[in-house]
Design an enzyme around this catalytic site. Structure first.
Site, PDB file in Angstrom:
ATOM      1  N   ASP A 100       1.773   8.482  -8.693  1.00  0.00           N
ATOM      2  CA  ASP A 100       0.740   8.530  -9.736  1.00  0.00           C
ATOM      3  C   ASP A 100      -0.425   7.618  -9.332  1.00  0.00           C
ATOM      4  OD1 ASP A 100      -0.607   8.806 -12.153  1.00  0.00           O
ATOM      5  OD2 ASP A 100       0.586   7.259 -13.155  1.00  0.00           O
ATOM      6  N   ASN A 105       0.865  -1.170   0.000  1.00  0.00           N
ATOM      7  CA  ASN A 105       0.000   0.000   0.000  1.00  0.00           C
ATOM      8  C   ASN A 105       0.906   1.226   0.000  1.00  0.00           C
ATOM      9  OD1 ASN A 105      -1.067   2.285   1.927  1.00  0.00           O
ATOM     10  ND2 ASN A 105      -2.860   1.354   0.970  1.00  0.00           N
ATOM     11  N   ALA A 106       0.665   2.129  -0.928  1.00  0.00           N
ATOM     12  CA  ALA A 106       1.601   3.239  -1.119  1.00  0.00           C
ATOM     13  C   ALA A 106       1.712   4.128   0.118  1.00  0.00           C
ATOM     14  CB  ALA A 106       1.177   4.063  -2.332  1.00  0.00           C
ATOM     15  N   CYS A 146      -5.175  11.941 -11.541  1.00  0.00           N
ATOM     16  CA  CYS A 146      -6.036  11.721 -12.709  1.00  0.00           C
ATOM     17  C   CYS A 146      -7.492  11.994 -12.349  1.00  0.00           C
ATOM     18  CB  CYS A 146      -5.851  10.309 -13.243  1.00  0.00           C
ATOM     19  SG  CYS A 146      -6.246   9.038 -12.047  1.00  0.00           S
TER      20      CYS A 146
END
Lengths: 391, 391
Positions: free
Chosen positions: A295, A274-275, A335
Site C-alpha cells: 500500500d 525501503n520497500a 492511491c
C-alpha cells in the site's frame, strides 16, 4: 456562464473552470467579496448556486443546481444542513471504529470541505476559497456539533496550492494534546493529528484492513511493506501469525512499533526499510508469505512521468506476487488518481503474466463507505485495493 | 504452437485458439483421441499441458505451464487435486449459506468445469470437449467427495454451442428430487436444479444480497425489479419494510412467491411485470423507494447491438434513480460480459447527469469470492453490482 459551462453544470459536475465563466465578481471571500454566487446562463436564467473563487482555476463549486431564481443560502446554514445528512449516513454504517471520515467534500455535497473524526478529536481540511474563509466558523461548528475536545485544521496539502491558498496547520478550536488514541476494530492506534501524514491516519483503508485480515488464515505469515502506523499489519497480527511490517520513514516506524506494543502484539515486527529494497532482499532469501500487502504512497506523483510510475507499480506487484505462497493473498493498492481502476487491472494482469503465476481476483475494493465517490467525478475516489489470491 | 500461441501461453492466458496451433491430433476425447496433450513450441520445447479439442475454436485449455518435459497427468487425478484446493478455499470463506460455487472453471485451474453446491445436491457444468467426455467420472467423483444425494448436469448453456457440444441436462449421479431447498443467510429458497435458469439460482449475487440488505435502513421500502426467485427481495424483506419484487417470467414469480411464504415474509409482494414497463408506471405514479435493485438478465445479449444494449442499461439506471428517495440506495447490476466495469461506470455517470441527481458510489462490487475472476481473463468475471446512494 458560457455554453460549455452550462453543459458542465447540467451534467452534474461540481467544478466549473475559470475559462467558462463569462463574468463574475472581482473579489471573493478571501478579498472581501461574496462567498456564494448565483450562476446564470448567457440569457441570465438561473442555473445554480455555487461558491466563488476570483483567482483559482476552479472558479465555481456547485452547491445546488436549480432552474428557478431563489435567494442565495448562507454558507454555514447549508453546511449545517448537509453535515446532518452526512453524519446520519455514517451513523447508519455502524463502522467498527471510532475514527472515520464524516464529510468527503463534493461527494457529500460540501465541495472543498473534508472532516475526519478521531475519537474525541476532529480534523478539518478546506480546499476552496469559500470554505477557507469560513474556517473559524467551521471549527466552532464542528467542536459544538460533535462535542469533540479539539478541532485540528490540516490545511497543509497540495490541493491548497492549486487554489492559491496558503498551507497552514493549526489548532482551530478547543485545545489539549494533538496526539490521540483511536480505535480501528480490535486495535488502538496513536497519531498526532497536527504533525503526522494526511489527517493523522489513512482512514480510507480502515475497512480494507479488516477485510484482508478476515480472509487471512489463522497463523498467517504476513508482510506489510508500506505500513505507515501499522494499519494492515496490526489487523493481520490478530490472526496470531508472524507479521513483518516496514516503512521507509523513521517516525512512522516508531509509531507502528508503539502501536504494536500498545496492542500487545509481540508477533508483529516493525523495521525501517525501503520497500523495493526489502522486496528484492526477501526474494533473494527465498522468503514466502501467506499475505503480502503493498500500500505505497502515490507512486505516480513521485515519479518523473506516468510511464515510470506505471513501471514502479508493476514491479511492486510482480515482486509481491513472487513472495506470496500458493494459496496466499497478495493485496496491491494504489492511491494515485493518475492510475485508473482499468489501468490497475492491466498492471495486475501484466504482473501475473510476468510472474508466471495464475491469479484470482477476489475483490476490487476502493475506499471505505465513509469516503464515497461522486459519480462522474473520479477525482473523488482514487483508492484501489485489489485482493488477489495466488493459485 | 506458433509464436503467437507461445506468447499467449507465456502471458498466462488459458485459452489457445485453433489458428495458433501448427499441428495436433486429428481426434479428441469426444472422438476417441487424447484428452490431454503436451504443448510444444516450434522447436519442440515443452510449454504446457492442456486439454485438447480437435474442432472447436478454442483448441487448447492450459492446465499447467512448464518448461521441462514431464509425463502427462491423468485428467481425473488433476481434477481431484485441484478440487481439494478449491474446496479448502471455500471452506475458509465461511460463507453464511449452503449454496455456493465450488469450482469456477479457469479461475480454479480447472478450465471447462463448473461446480455449484446447493444443500444436499451438486450441479456440474462442462464447457470443453475434455471435461464433457469426463462427465460420468466427474459426476461420480462429486457425489462421493461431497457426499451429496444427487448430481445434476446443466450442460444446456450457450457456451456448449461454441464448443460444438450438444446441449443436455440430466441427473448425472445419485437420484431423488431435483427440487432442493437451500439457505442464503436467514432465508431458504427453493429451486429445481434441473429445469430452473442457470444452475437453479444465481449464486454469484448471493453475497451482494446480504451486503445491500445490511445497508438498507430498518423499514426500508424496496423495489427488486428483476427478482427471479427473490434473492435480493427476500434479503431486503428481513429489514421489515414493504418490498415489491417483480419478474417477467411467470415461473420465476411463482417461485419468488413460494419463497416469500416459506420465509413468512408477508411484507414481500411479488408481481409478474416487465421491468421497464413497471419502472415507467411507478414513475408516473410518483412512487419512491429507499432501495431500488435492478439486476436484469444480460441486456447486451438480447439486443440487436451493443449500442442498443448500452442504451437499455442507461435507461434502466436512469429510471431506477428517479424512483430512489434522497438518501436512498440504487443498486444497478449487469451480468453482461460485453459491458466492462469502466463502461458501467460511464453508464452510471451518464444516468446521474441525466437524472439531475448527485450520486455517491459506495461500492463497485462483482461476484462473490466463491466466483473468483482469473487475472487477465475478463471473461471469467462479468458481474457488476454497483451500490449507489442518491444525495
Amino acid at each position: 456562464m458560457n455554453p460549455r459551462g452550462c453543459a458542465r453544470i447540467a451534467s452534474g459536475h461540481p467544478w466549473i473552470y475559470r475559462q467558462d465563466v463569462v463574468s463574475g465578481p472581482e473579489a471573493d471571500a478571501r478579498t472581501g467579496g461574496p462567498t456564494l454566487v448565483a450562476v446564470l446562463d448567457e440569457r441570465r436564467r438561473p442555473l445554480a448556486h455555487a461558491t466563488w473563487a476570483a483567482q483559482s482555476p476552479v472558479a465555481l463549486r456547485i452547491l445546488q443546481r436549480q432552474s428557478e431564481k431563489k435567494p442565495l443560502p448562507e454558507l454555514m446554514a447549508l453546511v449545517a444542513e448537509r453535515f446532518e445528512v452526512a453524519l446520519a449516513w455514517r451513523q447508519r454504517l455502524a463502522l467498527d471504529r471510532d475514527a472515520l471520515r464524516l464529510v468527503h467534500g463534493e461527494a457529500d455535497g460540501l465541495p472543498g470541505l473534508f472532516v475526519d473524526r478521531y475519537a474525541d478529536a476532529a480534523v478539518m481540511q478546506t480546499t476552496s476559497v469559500a470554505m477557507d474563509a469560513a474556517r473559524p466558523a467551521l471549527a466552532e461548528f464542528l467542536k459544538k456539533r460533535l462535542g469533540v475536545r479539539i478541532v485540528v485544521a490540516r490545511d497543509d496539502g497540495s490541493a491548497r496550492d492549486f487554489e492559491g491558498l496558503p498551507r497552514v496547520r493549526e489548532i482551530a478550536a478547543g485545545g489539549g494534546a494533538t496526539e490521540v488514541v483511536y480505535r480501528l476494530g480490535e486495535n488502538r492506534l496513536q497519531a498526532d493529528l497536527l504533525t503526522d501524514s494526511k489527517t493523522g491516519g489513512f482512514l480510507d483503508q480502515a475497512d480494507n484492513h479488516a477485510v484482508v485480515a478476515a480472509l487471512a488464515p489463522p497463523g498467517a505469515r504476513c508482510l506489510d511493506a508500506f505500513t505507515y502506523h501499522g494499519g494492515f499489519a496490526l489487523a493481520l497480527a490478530r490472526r496470531q501469525g508472524a507479521v513483518l511490517a516496514t516503512d521507509e520513514d523513521a517516525q512512522a516506524v516508531a509509531r507502528a512499533k508503539a502501536n504494536a506494543a500498545r496492542n500487545h502484539l509481540s508477533n508483529l515486527e516493525v523495521r525501517q526499510a525501503n520497500a523495493f529494497d526489502l522486496l528484492r532482499s526477501l526474494e533473494a532469501d527465498k522468503q514466502h508469505f501467506d499475505v503480502v500487502v503493498l500500500d505505497p504512497p502515490a507512486l505516480a506523483k513521485r515519479q518523473a512521468g506516468d510511464h515510470a510510475a506505471f513501471r514502479a507499480y508493476q514491479e511492486m506487484i510482480l515482486r509481491g506476487l513472487r513472495l506470496t505462497k500458493p494459496g496466499g493473498l497478495a493485496v496491491p493498492c494504489s492511491c494515485s488518481g493518475r492510475v485508473s481502476r482499468a489501468q490497475f487491472d492491466e498492471l495486475v494482469s501484466a504482473a501475473a503474466a510476468q510472474s508466471g503465476q495464475s491469479l484470482q481476483i477476489l475483490e476490487r475494493r476502493g475506499a471505505g463507505r465513509d469516503h464515497p465517490e461522486l459519480a462522474g467525478v473520479p477525482e473523488t475516489g482514487h483508492l484501489k485495493c485489489w485482493i488477489l489470491r495466488v493459485l
